[in-house]
Design a protein around this motif. Structure first.
Motif, PDB file in Angstrom:
ATOM      1  N   SER A 183     -11.286 -11.316   1.104  1.00  0.00           N
ATOM      2  CA  SER A 183     -10.831 -11.823  -0.183  1.00  0.00           C
ATOM      3  C   SER A 183      -9.662 -11.020  -0.736  1.00  0.00           C
ATOM      4  N   LYS A 184      -8.954 -11.683  -1.640  1.00  0.00           N
ATOM      5  CA  LYS A 184      -7.846 -11.068  -2.358  1.00  0.00           C
ATOM      6  C   LYS A 184      -8.162 -11.171  -3.840  1.00  0.00           C
ATOM      7  N   ASN A 185      -8.352 -10.041  -4.487  1.00  0.00           N
ATOM      8  CA  ASN A 185      -8.678 -10.021  -5.912  1.00  0.00           C
ATOM      9  C   ASN A 185      -8.129  -8.731  -6.511  1.00  0.00           C
ATOM     10  N   PRO A 186      -8.129  -8.603  -7.843  1.00  0.00           N
ATOM     11  CA  PRO A 186      -7.590  -7.385  -8.445  1.00  0.00           C
ATOM     12  C   PRO A 186      -8.332  -6.135  -7.973  1.00  0.00           C
TER      13      PRO A 186
ATOM     14  N   VAL B  87       0.435   1.544   2.409  1.00  0.00           N
ATOM     15  CA  VAL B  87       0.405   0.796   1.158  1.00  0.00           C
ATOM     16  C   VAL B  87       0.669  -0.678   1.416  1.00  0.00           C
ATOM     17  N   MET B  88      -0.154  -1.524   0.801  1.00  0.00           N
ATOM     18  CA  MET B  88       0.108  -2.958   0.718  1.00  0.00           C
ATOM     19  C   MET B  88      -0.311  -3.400  -0.674  1.00  0.00           C
ATOM     20  N   THR B  89       0.534  -4.161  -1.332  1.00  0.00           N
ATOM     21  CA  THR B  89       0.216  -4.646  -2.673  1.00  0.00           C
ATOM     22  C   THR B  89      -0.458  -6.012  -2.610  1.00  0.00           C
ATOM     23  N   ASN B  90      -1.139  -6.349  -3.686  1.00  0.00           N
ATOM     24  CA  ASN B  90      -1.744  -7.679  -3.778  1.00  0.00           C
ATOM     25  C   ASN B  90      -0.682  -8.764  -3.660  1.00  0.00           C
TER      26      ASN B  90
ATOM     27  N   GLY C 169       1.980  -8.689  -1.995  1.00  0.00           N
ATOM     28  CA  GLY C 169       2.500  -8.799  -0.649  1.00  0.00           C
ATOM     29  C   GLY C 169       1.660  -9.684   0.256  1.00  0.00           C
ATOM     30  N   MET C 170       0.409  -9.906  -0.124  1.00  0.00           N
ATOM     31  CA  MET C 170      -0.480 -10.778   0.640  1.00  0.00           C
ATOM     32  C   MET C 170      -0.542 -12.132  -0.049  1.00  0.00           C
ATOM     33  N   ARG C 171      -0.070 -13.171   0.621  1.00  0.00           N
ATOM     34  CA  ARG C 171       0.048 -14.470  -0.026  1.00  0.00           C
ATOM     35  C   ARG C 171      -1.253 -15.267  -0.059  1.00  0.00           C
ATOM     36  N   SER C 172      -2.256 -14.863   0.732  1.00  0.00           N
ATOM     37  CA  SER C 172      -3.516 -15.607   0.744  1.00  0.00           C
ATOM     38  C   SER C 172      -4.596 -14.716   1.320  1.00  0.00           C
ATOM     39  N   PRO C 173      -5.864 -15.025   1.080  1.00  0.00           N
ATOM     40  CA  PRO C 173      -6.945 -14.310   1.758  1.00  0.00           C
ATOM     41  C   PRO C 173      -7.036 -14.751   3.211  1.00  0.00           C
ATOM     42  N   ILE C 174      -7.843 -14.052   3.984  1.00  0.00           N
ATOM     43  CA  ILE C 174      -8.144 -14.481   5.346  1.00  0.00           C
ATOM     44  C   ILE C 174      -9.466 -15.226   5.298  1.00  0.00           C
ATOM     45  N   PRO C 175      -9.508 -16.491   5.725  1.00  0.00           N
ATOM     46  CA  PRO C 175     -10.728 -17.282   5.577  1.00  0.00           C
ATOM     47  C   PRO C 175     -11.822 -16.852   6.540  1.00  0.00           C
ATOM     48  N   ALA C 176     -13.049 -17.169   6.190  1.00  0.00           N
ATOM     49  CA  ALA C 176     -14.160 -16.950   7.112  1.00  0.00           C
ATOM     50  C   ALA C 176     -14.045 -17.928   8.272  1.00  0.00           C
ATOM     51  N   GLY C 177     -14.513 -17.496   9.437  1.00  0.00           N
ATOM     52  CA  GLY C 177     -14.475 -18.363  10.612  1.00  0.00           C
ATOM     53  C   GLY C 177     -13.298 -18.044  11.510  1.00  0.00           C
TER      54      GLY C 177
END
Length: 250
Positions: free
Chosen positions: A78-81, A110-113, A115-123
């Protein structure tokens, strides 16, 4: 010079083509203002068969590449604060990839929020998922930051509780970083620390202006390729794609 995020030239176009293919046959549409009769212009345009025939082989190749399964995630990253799974995952693999490329240990990553455009989905995780996560032609670099710059990095991170790979710290009531440990050792402002990151951040992106002018070294790796290769390596080793919230920020 500030580096701007750069769309992944051919690769990004490839992703768009794959997306278009998933939505249906390519259609020629003119995006122009409506006429006085309020009928959209271009609705009745017929796709050019010759052009479609030329595009189709490339279209099919791109679609096949984007559907390549690289690995499997038991749960979504997930991607969250604050500290989160997808940023921990990418920041950690940046340190690993940079260390392998430069044949030396790398202290931080370092990677910022943003910088990541989406979460990685399950599966199953496809190459298309990696393009969605990192749709830019950013290179993985290492900056050699003196202590005062590293302090500014943690000053930047603390208000949003951003995790830094290779370090732990706490945040006080005034949102200042405290108790910084790097590699398990107290932060030494007299030292220089190597930090893996994208060339976009190294150039001052995401308001990291304190990094401008800090010496940086190229790894010769596109960040997106490093992510995809890391997932492939996990799969080859029989390991799933996982990450943990470790209390890097307290």
């Amino acid at each position: 010079m500030i580096r701007l995020l750069r769309p992944a030239a051919a690769g990004f176009v490839a992703l768009l083509l794959a997306t278009a293919c998933q939505r249906g046959p390519l259609q020629a549409t003119a995006h122009l203002p409506a006429t006085s009769t309020s009928q959209p212009v271009g609705r009745d345009i017929t796709p050019n068969a010759d052009a479609a025939a030329i595009i189709q082989p490339y279209h099919d190749k791109v679609l096949a590449q984007m559907q390549e399964v690289l690995g499997v995630a038991p749960v979504a990253l997930s991607k969250n604060p604050g500290e989160n799974l997808v940023v921990n995952f990418v920041a950690d693999l940046q340190r690993t990839a940079a260390a392998q490329a430069l044949h030396e240990p790398i202290a931080l990553s370092v990677m910022t929020n943003g910088g990541m455009r989406s979460p990685i989905p399950a599966g199953p995780i496809t190459l298309g998922n990696v393009f969605e996560l990192m749709p830019f032609e950013n290179e993985l670099v290492v900056v050699d930051a003196p202590g005062p710059v590293v302090q500014q990095l943690f000053n930047y991170a603390a208000p949003v509780r951003m995790a830094v790979s290779g370090a732990t710290y706490s945040v006080d009531a005034d949102k200042h970083p405290q108790n910084i440990l790097i590699g398990g050792q107290p932060f030494n402002p007299a030292k220089t620390y190597s930090i893996a990151m994208s060339d976009y951040l190294a150039g001052g992106g995401d308001n990291m202006l304190f990094l401008r002018g800090v010496p940086e070294r190229s790894t010769g790796l596109l960040l997106r390729s490093a992510i995809a290769d890391h997932i492939r390596a996990l799969t080859k080793a029989g390991q799933p794609v996982t990450a943990r919230i470790e209390g890097r920020v307290k």
